[in-house]
Design an enzyme around this catalytic site. Sequence first.
Site, PDB file in Angstrom:
ATOM      1  N   CYS A   1       0.827  -1.209   0.000  1.00 32.36           N
ATOM      2  CA  CYS A   1       0.000   0.000   0.000  1.00 32.36           C
ATOM      3  C   CYS A   1       0.859   1.255   0.000  1.00 32.36           C
ATOM      4  CB  CYS A   1      -0.916   0.018   1.219  1.00 32.36           C
ATOM      5  SG  CYS A   1      -2.047  -1.374   1.317  1.00 32.36           S
TER       6      CYS A   1
ATOM      7  N   ARG B   1      -7.824  -4.231  -2.677  1.00 34.09           N
ATOM      8  CA  ARG B   1      -7.280  -3.179  -3.535  1.00 34.09           C
ATOM      9  C   ARG B   1      -8.274  -2.904  -4.660  1.00 34.09           C
ATOM     10  NH1 ARG B   1      -2.401  -2.807  -1.496  1.00 34.09           N
ATOM     11  NH2 ARG B   1      -1.451  -4.727  -0.748  1.00 34.09           N
TER      12      ARG B   1
END
Length: 215
Positions: free
Chosen positions: A52, A129
């Site tokens: 991330c 995601r």
Amino acid sequence: MDIQISQPVMPQLNRPAPDFTAKTTHGMKSLSDYKGKWLVLFAHPADFTPVCTTEFMAFAQRAEEFKAVNTELLGLSIDGIHAHIAWTRSIKENFGVEITFPIIEDLQMKVANAYGMVQPGASDTSAVRATFIIDPEGLLRAMIYYPMSNGRSIDEVLRLVKAMQTSDEHGVATPEAWQPGEPVIVPPPHTVADAEARKEQGYEYTDWYFCKKSL
């Protein structure tokens, strides 16, 4: 006894994006705040995670390119505001990249669930995601989902925004891996007469259903 398995509620393309009002690192934000602009809303599993971190830095480094095509960025995870602030400060301190876009606090997973970001089998507590592209009228135009283990391509998100904007403006389609400045695809004809005439209309002609042109 039947076992009920909860399935995520998935939003639909070309329908109004699920509305929200949420606390962010830049104050309260609502979907209506972005009317008149394109919006890239993207979720990540958790703060202080390495994949991330690479994605957030890449979004931040391309932020001005998104702005240049009337597009805003908005991140999300189920972590709280203080975690978001600490993480963005850590990114700036350790990598020299400033995160300039807001990040939604979604502790109760209201936004994540509305957008189908929580996927059974992937994680019980984290948003996957997921990337959502919303147009200036608030319509959901694209959704991209990635697994927990692999980072998304921010170049592709930006390319897709530009491609959809081009299609909207010119009434055309774009071929695989299209980039701005390359030929676009002319919509196929809808009558026999139009198909017969297509070869003489000045396009890059391959067959009646497959023609390109430069903008």
